[in-house]
Design a protein around this motif. Structure first.
Motif, PDB file in Angstrom:
ATOM      1  N   LYS A 260       0.829  -1.201   0.000  1.00  0.00           N
ATOM      2  CA  LYS A 260       0.000   0.000   0.000  1.00  0.00           C
ATOM      3  C   LYS A 260       0.864   1.253   0.000  1.00  0.00           C
ATOM      4  N   HIS A 261       1.944   1.231   0.793  1.00  0.00           N
ATOM      5  CA  HIS A 261       2.851   2.379   0.855  1.00  0.00           C
ATOM      6  C   HIS A 261       3.509   2.597  -0.503  1.00  0.00           C
ATOM      7  N   TRP A 262       3.911   1.515  -1.128  1.00  0.00           N
ATOM      8  CA  TRP A 262       4.565   1.572  -2.441  1.00  0.00           C
ATOM      9  C   TRP A 262       3.627   2.179  -3.482  1.00  0.00           C
ATOM     10  N   LEU A 263       2.396   1.698  -3.533  1.00  0.00           N
ATOM     11  CA  LEU A 263       1.434   2.186  -4.513  1.00  0.00           C
ATOM     12  C   LEU A 263       1.031   3.626  -4.233  1.00  0.00           C
ATOM     13  N   ALA A 264       0.900   3.978  -2.942  1.00  0.00           N
ATOM     14  CA  ALA A 264       0.485   5.325  -2.571  1.00  0.00           C
ATOM     15  C   ALA A 264       1.526   6.370  -2.957  1.00  0.00           C
ATOM     16  N   ASN A 265       2.780   5.942  -3.123  1.00  0.00           N
ATOM     17  CA  ASN A 265       3.847   6.871  -3.483  1.00  0.00           C
ATOM     18  C   ASN A 265       4.201   6.805  -4.970  1.00  0.00           C
ATOM     19  N   GLY A 266       3.255   6.323  -5.767  1.00  0.00           N
ATOM     20  CA  GLY A 266       3.451   6.334  -7.212  1.00  0.00           C
ATOM     21  C   GLY A 266       4.095   5.105  -7.794  1.00  0.00           C
ATOM     22  N   GLY A 267       4.336   4.086  -6.965  1.00  0.00           N
ATOM     23  CA  GLY A 267       4.929   2.863  -7.481  1.00  0.00           C
ATOM     24  C   GLY A 267       3.940   2.044  -8.281  1.00  0.00           C
ATOM     25  N   LYS A 268       4.445   1.128  -9.054  1.00  0.00           N
ATOM     26  CA  LYS A 268       3.601   0.265  -9.877  1.00  0.00           C
ATOM     27  C   LYS A 268       4.112  -1.167  -9.801  1.00  0.00           C
ATOM     28  N   LEU A 269       3.209  -2.110  -9.613  1.00  0.00           N
ATOM     29  CA  LEU A 269       3.564  -3.521  -9.644  1.00  0.00           C
ATOM     30  C   LEU A 269       3.418  -4.004 -11.080  1.00  0.00           C
ATOM     31  N   SER A 270       4.538  -4.238 -11.744  1.00  0.00           N
ATOM     32  CA  SER A 270       4.483  -4.669 -13.135  1.00  0.00           C
ATOM     33  C   SER A 270       3.854  -6.052 -13.271  1.00  0.00           C
ATOM     34  N   ARG A 271       4.171  -6.929 -12.350  1.00  0.00           N
ATOM     35  CA  ARG A 271       3.628  -8.294 -12.414  1.00  0.00           C
ATOM     36  C   ARG A 271       3.867  -8.975 -11.077  1.00  0.00           C
ATOM     37  N   THR A 272       2.941  -9.777 -10.631  1.00  0.00           N
ATOM     38  CA  THR A 272       3.092 -10.586  -9.430  1.00  0.00           C
ATOM     39  C   THR A 272       2.915 -12.045  -9.805  1.00  0.00           C
ATOM     40  N   ILE A 273       3.898 -12.854  -9.464  1.00  0.00           N
ATOM     41  CA  ILE A 273       3.876 -14.279  -9.800  1.00  0.00           C
ATOM     42  C   ILE A 273       3.985 -15.108  -8.522  1.00  0.00           C
TER      43      ILE A 273
END
Length: 238
Positions: A1-14
């Protein structure tokens, strides 16, 4: 949540099974090599022959967050290196290091960064085979230290002390926070990315008015602002 809230993006989760030895299927999906292979097969069918082929790997992943414990990580990490061409930094969680320096077996984890309690590294000469039990010692000794200063630290959220667990602070709610240090494997040996200061040489007040560790002490805490050459960026694969 912290990562996404600061503009991060999850390219892919495996997801993968720790019971498997071969993770090529999952990693081909992560790096989209399977799509490249599909395009090759389609082209071969159109041309009527199989041309020379080198798979295309996606290039928009800044780092991989590998969630794994030590034994499974020694299997998974070399396969990540193979499919990524050694170009993608790999971060992991603390269980990737079992607390025992084992260069022969851990060499497969080279260039993997992870957070760790300072005492787990400092205690290698004292209790080399205690492993992660050393974390219990760190927690117990730090709890003893905090007991004497808990009230004062709770009233001064910016105050922090260096403990065996890392940099310790207390929220106004009474919750204790700790920030371990970053370490990485080099030639199979877990080494801190920051200088480890002996506990008796550390001053009591480590934070400035902005709530960050004082730079004059030359230490770095466990947050995304001090990744150095591996500074956190905007995308990750996991």
């Amino acid at each position: 949540k912290h990562w996404l809230a600061n503009g991060g993006k999850l390219s892919r989760t495996i997801s993968y099974s720790p019971l498997q030895f071969d993770h090529s299927t999952e990693l081909k999906q992560l790096f989209e090599i399977n799509k490249s292979e599909f395009r090759m097969r389609k082209l071969s069918s159109t041309l009527g022959f199989k041309p020379e082929f080198a798979p295309y790997r996606r290039h928009d992943i800044d780092f991989i967050f590998m969630i794994s414990e030590n034994e499974t990580g020694r299997i998974l990490r070399p396969q990540i290196t193979f499919f990524s061409g050694e170009r993608v930094p790999v971060l992991s969680s603390s269980p990737i290091y079992n607390g025992i320096q084992d260069p022969i077996n851990n060499v497969d984890l080279d260039r993997t960064s992870f957070p760790v309690m300072p005492w787990v590294l400092l205690s290698n000469d004292v209790a080399p085979y205690a492993g992660q039990l050393n974390m219990l010692f760190a927690m117990g000794s730090d709890a003893y230290r905090l007991a004497a200063e808990f009230k004062e630290m709770r009233n001064q959220p910016n105050k922090a002390i260096q403990g065996n667990m890392g940099i310790l602070s207390v929220e106004t709610s009474g919750e204790v926070q700790f920030q371990p240090v970053w370490a990485s494997f080099k030639d199979g040996t877990a080494e801190s990315e920051n200088e480890l200061v002996p506990l008796e040489h550390v001053p009591q007040n480590w934070m400035n008015s902005s709530g960050q560790p004082n730079s004059q002490h030359g230490t770095k805490s466990y947050d995304e602002s001090n990744r150095g050459r591996r500074q956190s960026r905007r995308k990750s694969g996991s």
